[in-house]
Design an enzyme around this catalytic site. Structure first.
Site, PDB file in Angstrom:
ATOM      1  N   GLU B 178      47.925  37.453  45.671  1.00 18.39           N
ATOM      2  CA  GLU B 178      47.531  36.226  44.975  1.00 18.39           C
ATOM      3  C   GLU B 178      47.070  36.443  43.533  1.00 18.39           C
ATOM      4  OE1 GLU B 178      43.886  34.075  46.018  1.00 18.39           O
ATOM      5  OE2 GLU B 178      43.522  35.519  47.598  1.00 18.39           O
ATOM      6  N   SER B 229      38.141  28.663  46.360  1.00 17.63           N
ATOM      7  CA  SER B 229      37.012  28.486  47.280  1.00 17.63           C
ATOM      8  C   SER B 229      35.884  29.404  46.816  1.00 17.63           C
ATOM      9  CB  SER B 229      37.421  28.866  48.697  1.00 17.63           C
ATOM     10  OG  SER B 229      38.517  28.098  49.097  1.00 17.63           O
ATOM     11  N   SER B 232      37.119  34.770  41.488  1.00 16.25           N
ATOM     12  CA  SER B 232      37.428  36.129  41.048  1.00 16.25           C
ATOM     13  C   SER B 232      37.461  36.172  39.525  1.00 16.25           C
ATOM     14  CB  SER B 232      38.797  36.579  41.576  1.00 16.25           C
ATOM     15  OG  SER B 232      38.724  36.905  42.937  1.00 16.25           O
ATOM     16  N   ARG B 244      40.261  43.546  38.822  1.00 23.77           N
ATOM     17  CA  ARG B 244      39.314  42.541  39.324  1.00 23.77           C
ATOM     18  C   ARG B 244      37.926  43.099  39.032  1.00 23.77           C
ATOM     19  NH1 ARG B 244      36.034  40.850  43.580  1.00 23.77           N
ATOM     20  NH2 ARG B 244      36.255  38.674  44.173  1.00 23.77           N
TER      21      ARG B 244
END
Lengths: 308, 308
Positions: B178, B229, B232, B244
């Site tokens: 993703e 939700s 990141s 990340r």
């Protein structure tokens, strides 16, 4: 946002300072009408130290009152001390709740404290800042206006309520900056009670975690996160050298406000009590609720909270 | 937490990359049974491209479906295309709501898009991930199981619901990470629609602020904050080079969950609608609510939110 990294000069400076009691010769100030300048900043003096000694921190949610109870009162002193002074001491130390919302945290009490050559105990009392007018009335009814002309104060309320203290109690607030005071307070408690600074060993496994004393003997530089109504993050390089590097408006006020709205509770204690009975995995969305397992590529385990 | 600072090598690398369409030769993949390896990773091939083309992002809260509608269909093609294919195209493009909870965001539609030598429109459809079983039933009833053997999928649900897609629709999910997909998607939209990336000029004065196009022609390095939700934070140094660097579980899921519990609303749209009618200063605690004014020493103005 500034990145919280110390420069090498700051690091070098920080290393010079092991934690030392001599940093705190100016820590304990007793405010009186005569030792403050025209801006209500306290001038150093050892002359005026008439009891009772108070300090007050008026925060956005809670007001914290610290009271020094002398334990080395001589018979002579006892005979000459004002009746109202004795009454206040008894009122504060014999009770652990005051009015409808004032509470004394007896578990926080610090005994055998040495302040300005007096031995005694520090008592910690708190009440919601929203109850300030009740507090002022109570203090007035106990004769505070006759005994105390000034009190050391910090927190935003020291500015906001300055006029109310003057009007209701004829009392000056000797104002100290809250972040300065915070750092001095942390260093003071650590020196006097070396178990105040702790961490949890094995914190990820809550059932088997252990509270451990943190070695704070050479503390600098350290990051200090102050969770009040809002949150401030400070980088502390030495007893008088720090920066406010960041902050967030998601703090204790957010927690309490949401708890009260969501559960109907009315106090922090009640919220914590309810929380101990709850199971966060039933309301939080975990990584495994989204992925069905771990999100291994970025090292996010399935049990990690993805969204609260 | 790692500090989000690029090394000088990374900066040097980043400068090499102005935004360029050639970065995206591998952007648009059409998944079919025959161009995936045994782990359902898509192999590059231009052979199998039978319509309809879908992509799906199955998040923790919402599932986002993107559908490519070809606008360059020749009469010959029209005559030979399967009846069920035409039905699906009509069903998706003539409606903007599907079942009880499916919605097409018509304002997000991208027209005149060129994908694999076809011209057409990209349509964006979404539904709550909690309604996945209704979606699968609907897709089955529209004959999807007969037409499509595999679809490109991302988000945690591509892993969680892989078996359900196979069981209900006999459809393989060709899984893409993703965060990889997110970056490619941002770069793709920017190249095709240069107004997709914007900022607000004069943002502190909300009434006089202006939406401005952001010059994204030499974007690297940039920080990408993906509010799903959960949240990141990525540091992106080049089209295929990112880390990340951080994240938080306070995100869209927290917002929606709290809104529903506090106001009784049931959707994001309803929550936003209610919010436009509200006044945050009545519920937030501002710096001036605590200080009575500014906290000038640390540059915090009175109107700043101290605690939400």
């Amino acid at each position: 946002m500034k990145v919280p990294v110390a420069t090498s000069a700051e690091m070098k400076e920080a290393e010079k300072f092991p934690l030392n009691i001599s940093d705190f010769t100016n820590l304990i100030e007793v405010a009186n009408d005569d030792n403050m300048d025209k801006n209500n900043n306290v001038k150093r003096t050892d002359e005026y130290m008439s009891m009772p000694w108070f300090g007050i921190d008026i925060g956005g949610t809670l007001t914290k009152l610290v009271y020094f109870e002398p334990k080395d009162i001589t018979p002579d002193e006892k005979n000459t001390e004002a009746n109202s002074l004795r009454k206040i001491r008894k009122f504060l130390t014999k009770n652990s709740s005051y009015g409808n919302t004032g509470l004394r945290d007896t578990h926080l009490q610090m005994d055998d404290v040495d302040i300005r050559n007096r031995k005694g105990s520090l008592h910690f009392i708190r009440f919601p800042t929203s109850e300030m007018s009740s507090f002022l009335s109570l203090a007035k009814s106990k004769g505070m206006a006759d005994l105390v002309t000034a009190v050391c104060a910090t927190g935003g309320g020291a500015y906001k309520f300055e006029k109310d203290f003057m009007h209701e109690l004829n009392m000056k607030l000797a104002k100290f900056d809250e972040l300065d005071t915070l750092i001095k307070g942390v260093l003071f408690s650590e020196l006097r009670h070396t178990t105040e600074c702790y961490y949890f060993n094995n914190a990820r496994d809550i059932r088997n975690s252990q509270k451990m004393a943190y070695d704070f003997s050479r503390p600098y530089p350290f990051i200090l996160v102050n969770v009040g109504s809002g949150v401030s993050l400070l980088a502390v390089y030495g007893p008088n050298n720090y920066k406010r590097i960041s902050g967030t408006s998601l703090g204790g006020g957010t927690f309490l406000g949401l708890c009260c709205l969501l559960t109907g509770c009315t106090s922090y204690e009640e919220a914590i009590e309810l929380a101990t009975k709850g199971d966060h995995t039933k309301v939080d969305k975990l990584v495994k609720d989204i992925y069905g397992g771990d999100y291994a590529r970025f090292g996010l385990p399935g049990d990690l909270v993805a969204s609260r």
